[in-house]
Every structure is written in C-alpha cells, then in structure tokens.
Design a protein around this motif. Structure first.
Motif, PDB file in Angstrom:
ATOM      1  N   LEU A   9       0.837  -1.187   0.000  1.00 40.22           N
ATOM      2  CA  LEU A   9       0.000   0.000   0.000  1.00 40.22           C
ATOM      3  C   LEU A   9       0.880   1.249   0.000  1.00 40.22           C
ATOM      4  O   LEU A   9       1.808   1.364   0.792  1.00 40.22           O
ATOM      5  CB  LEU A   9      -0.915   0.005   1.225  1.00 40.22           C
ATOM      6  CG  LEU A   9      -1.783  -1.242   1.399  1.00 40.22           C
ATOM      7  CD1 LEU A   9      -2.599  -1.157   2.671  1.00 40.22           C
ATOM      8  CD2 LEU A   9      -2.685  -1.442   0.196  1.00 40.22           C
ATOM      9  N   VAL A  10       0.579   2.176  -0.895  1.00 38.85           N
ATOM     10  CA  VAL A  10       1.355   3.405  -1.069  1.00 38.85           C
ATOM     11  C   VAL A  10       0.393   4.577  -0.976  1.00 38.85           C
ATOM     12  O   VAL A  10      -0.701   4.537  -1.538  1.00 38.85           O
ATOM     13  CB  VAL A  10       2.078   3.384  -2.440  1.00 38.85           C
ATOM     14  CG1 VAL A  10       2.758   4.690  -2.727  1.00 38.85           C
ATOM     15  CG2 VAL A  10       3.060   2.224  -2.506  1.00 38.85           C
ATOM     16  N   ALA A  11       0.791   5.651  -0.272  1.00 38.10           N
ATOM     17  CA  ALA A  11      -0.090   6.795  -0.058  1.00 38.10           C
ATOM     18  C   ALA A  11      -0.373   7.569  -1.341  1.00 38.10           C
ATOM     19  O   ALA A  11      -1.506   7.962  -1.587  1.00 38.10           O
ATOM     20  CB  ALA A  11       0.499   7.733   0.991  1.00 38.10           C
ATOM     21  N   MET A  56       1.369   0.496   7.817  1.00 34.22           N
ATOM     22  CA  MET A  56       0.743   1.396   6.845  1.00 34.22           C
ATOM     23  C   MET A  56       0.824   0.843   5.426  1.00 34.22           C
ATOM     24  O   MET A  56      -0.075   1.045   4.623  1.00 34.22           O
ATOM     25  CB  MET A  56       1.401   2.777   6.878  1.00 34.22           C
ATOM     26  CG  MET A  56       0.984   3.612   8.055  1.00 34.22           C
ATOM     27  SD  MET A  56       1.626   5.280   7.937  1.00 34.22           S
ATOM     28  CE  MET A  56       0.612   5.933   6.626  1.00 34.22           C
ATOM     29  N   MET A  57       1.925   0.135   5.124  1.00 39.16           N
ATOM     30  CA  MET A  57       2.109  -0.418   3.779  1.00 39.16           C
ATOM     31  C   MET A  57       1.488  -1.806   3.633  1.00 39.16           C
ATOM     32  O   MET A  57       1.445  -2.346   2.536  1.00 39.16           O
ATOM     33  CB  MET A  57       3.594  -0.472   3.431  1.00 39.16           C
ATOM     34  CG  MET A  57       4.199   0.902   3.197  1.00 39.16           C
ATOM     35  SD  MET A  57       5.911   0.818   2.645  1.00 39.16           S
ATOM     36  CE  MET A  57       5.712   0.107   1.011  1.00 39.16           C
ATOM     37  N   GLY A  58       1.021  -2.383   4.739  1.00 36.65           N
ATOM     38  CA  GLY A  58       0.371  -3.688   4.669  1.00 36.65           C
ATOM     39  C   GLY A  58       1.339  -4.839   4.473  1.00 36.65           C
ATOM     40  O   GLY A  58       0.993  -5.839   3.839  1.00 36.65           O
ATOM     41  N   VAL A  59       2.572  -4.711   4.999  1.00 36.38           N
ATOM     42  CA  VAL A  59       3.583  -5.758   4.872  1.00 36.38           C
ATOM     43  C   VAL A  59       4.170  -6.048   6.252  1.00 36.38           C
ATOM     44  O   VAL A  59       3.963  -5.289   7.202  1.00 36.38           O
ATOM     45  CB  VAL A  59       4.717  -5.364   3.900  1.00 36.38           C
ATOM     46  CG1 VAL A  59       4.186  -5.177   2.491  1.00 36.38           C
ATOM     47  CG2 VAL A  59       5.445  -4.118   4.358  1.00 36.38           C
ATOM     48  N   GLN A  93      -0.585  -0.634  -4.513  1.00 42.79           N
ATOM     49  CA  GLN A  93      -1.886   0.010  -4.655  1.00 42.79           C
ATOM     50  C   GLN A  93      -1.790   1.380  -4.010  1.00 42.79           C
ATOM     51  O   GLN A  93      -1.174   1.526  -2.958  1.00 42.79           O
ATOM     52  CB  GLN A  93      -2.981  -0.778  -3.933  1.00 42.79           C
ATOM     53  CG  GLN A  93      -3.477  -1.971  -4.663  1.00 42.79           C
ATOM     54  CD  GLN A  93      -4.647  -2.611  -3.923  1.00 42.79           C
ATOM     55  OE1 GLN A  93      -4.816  -2.432  -2.729  1.00 42.79           O
ATOM     56  NE2 GLN A  93      -5.449  -3.360  -4.645  1.00 42.79           N
ATOM     57  N   PHE A  94      -2.399   2.380  -4.636  1.00 39.11           N
ATOM     58  CA  PHE A  94      -2.476   3.701  -4.026  1.00 39.11           C
ATOM     59  C   PHE A  94      -3.640   3.694  -3.044  1.00 39.11           C
ATOM     60  O   PHE A  94      -4.739   3.287  -3.388  1.00 39.11           O
ATOM     61  CB  PHE A  94      -2.717   4.789  -5.075  1.00 39.11           C
ATOM     62  CG  PHE A  94      -1.560   4.982  -5.992  1.00 39.11           C
ATOM     63  CD1 PHE A  94      -1.697   4.762  -7.346  1.00 39.11           C
ATOM     64  CD2 PHE A  94      -0.333   5.384  -5.508  1.00 39.11           C
ATOM     65  CE1 PHE A  94      -0.632   4.940  -8.195  1.00 39.11           C
ATOM     66  CE2 PHE A  94       0.738   5.567  -6.343  1.00 39.11           C
ATOM     67  CZ  PHE A  94       0.599   5.343  -7.695  1.00 39.11           C
ATOM     68  N   ARG A 101     -10.346   3.623  -0.350  1.00 40.41           N
ATOM     69  CA  ARG A 101     -10.004   4.440  -1.508  1.00 40.41           C
ATOM     70  C   ARG A 101      -8.753   3.936  -2.207  1.00 40.41           C
ATOM     71  O   ARG A 101      -7.862   4.706  -2.511  1.00 40.41           O
ATOM     72  CB  ARG A 101      -9.771   5.870  -1.081  1.00 40.41           C
ATOM     73  CG  ARG A 101     -10.988   6.585  -0.639  1.00 40.41           C
ATOM     74  CD  ARG A 101     -10.678   8.053  -0.666  1.00 40.41           C
ATOM     75  NE  ARG A 101     -11.265   8.701   0.463  1.00 40.41           N
ATOM     76  CZ  ARG A 101     -10.788   9.761   1.066  1.00 40.41           C
ATOM     77  NH1 ARG A 101      -9.676  10.295   0.653  1.00 40.41           N
ATOM     78  NH2 ARG A 101     -11.385  10.306   2.075  1.00 40.41           N
ATOM     79  N   CYS A 102      -8.630   2.679  -2.424  1.00 40.47           N
ATOM     80  CA  CYS A 102      -7.449   2.129  -3.083  1.00 40.47           C
ATOM     81  C   CYS A 102      -7.673   2.025  -4.581  1.00 40.47           C
ATOM     82  O   CYS A 102      -8.770   1.748  -5.031  1.00 40.47           O
ATOM     83  CB  CYS A 102      -7.118   0.735  -2.550  1.00 40.47           C
ATOM     84  SG  CYS A 102      -6.517   0.731  -0.875  1.00 40.47           S
ATOM     85  N   ARG A 103      -6.619   2.240  -5.323  1.00 39.18           N
ATOM     86  CA  ARG A 103      -6.649   1.939  -6.754  1.00 39.18           C
ATOM     87  C   ARG A 103      -5.320   1.327  -7.120  1.00 39.18           C
ATOM     88  O   ARG A 103      -4.283   1.675  -6.575  1.00 39.18           O
ATOM     89  CB  ARG A 103      -6.944   3.174  -7.595  1.00 39.18           C
ATOM     90  CG  ARG A 103      -5.885   4.218  -7.638  1.00 39.18           C
ATOM     91  CD  ARG A 103      -6.328   5.350  -8.561  1.00 39.18           C
ATOM     92  NE  ARG A 103      -5.399   6.438  -8.487  1.00 39.18           N
ATOM     93  CZ  ARG A 103      -4.305   6.546  -9.217  1.00 39.18           C
ATOM     94  NH1 ARG A 103      -4.008   5.628 -10.096  1.00 39.18           N
ATOM     95  NH2 ARG A 103      -3.502   7.582  -9.083  1.00 39.18           N
ATOM     96  N   ARG A 104      -5.349   0.411  -8.020  1.00 40.04           N
ATOM     97  CA  ARG A 104      -4.155  -0.341  -8.404  1.00 40.04           C
ATOM     98  C   ARG A 104      -3.182   0.557  -9.148  1.00 40.04           C
ATOM     99  O   ARG A 104      -3.570   1.291 -10.042  1.00 40.04           O
ATOM    100  CB  ARG A 104      -4.580  -1.498  -9.306  1.00 40.04           C
ATOM    101  CG  ARG A 104      -3.463  -2.425  -9.627  1.00 40.04           C
ATOM    102  CD  ARG A 104      -3.596  -3.620  -8.776  1.00 40.04           C
ATOM    103  NE  ARG A 104      -2.535  -4.538  -9.108  1.00 40.04           N
ATOM    104  CZ  ARG A 104      -2.197  -5.521  -8.342  1.00 40.04           C
ATOM    105  NH1 ARG A 104      -2.832  -5.701  -7.219  1.00 40.04           N
ATOM    106  NH2 ARG A 104      -1.250  -6.325  -8.652  1.00 40.04           N
TER     107      ARG A 104
END
Length: 113
Positions: A9-11, A56-59, A93-94, A101-104
C-alpha cells in the motif's frame, strides 16, 4: 516456486520520477520501485519507526526492512557514481486515508534495468 509478491500500500504517486546530477552528464541510471520510494518517505522523511510504517504499507516488518535497505543501497549507488535515479515499477496500490479508496498502481511489475 516462490510465493507471489504481496501488493504493498502506497499513499500517493511520487511527484518526481527521476533525479540526476546537474553539473555533469549521468554515467548511467538506477531504479527504485514505488514501494521502495514509499519506504524511504515513511522512515527517512516522516521519521516513522519500521513497525508503524510496515503496518501502513500492509507488509511485515521484515519485508519493510528489506524494501528500505534495497532503496537506501540503490540511492547511495546513484549518489556515489553520479547516476540518474528513476522511480518506477513495482507491485502496489495507491491508498488514501483508509483502504476503501485504493486503486491499483500502474506498476508493470518487476524492476527496471
């Protein structure tokens, strides 16, 4: 056969996609992925600890540590050798304020050469 890479996950998309020396021609180019850039942003720019940034990044924290170490090594190489640094690719994913509100990302997978 290795496990598939988990989406990170990226802001936001980086506003600048490349950096290079101004006083001479670049001797080559190196690349970091968008998620490696995000790790640098969270740890070195925002000052977050690895545990919080990894969440925050989901890792996992270990995966985050590997992303951060690889990014720092690549950035150091670019600075020492006078190479252009590019930010592109990856598996991400943003996400804005929350996962709804994620988009690939248009990562294209893999690392640039």
């Amino acid at each position: 056969m290795p496990r598939p890479t988990k989406v990170r996950l990226v802001a936001a998309d980086p506003t600048t996609k490349s950096f290079g020396p101004r006083d001479m021609n670049a001797t080559g180019s190196v690349c970091i992925t968008v998620e490696e850039f995000e790790a640098i942003r969270l740890s070195d720019y925002k000052g977050m600890d690895q545990e919080s940034a990894a969440a925050m990044m989901g890792v996992s924290r270990h995966t985050y540590g590997r992303l951060l170490a690889r990014a720092r090594s690549t950035i150091a190489r670019a600075l020492v050798n006078g190479e252009e640094l590019r930010i592109e690719g990856g598996n991400f994913q943003f996400c804005g304020h929350g996962r709804k509100r994620c988009r690939r990302g248009q990562g294209g997978g893999g690392r640039c050469r």
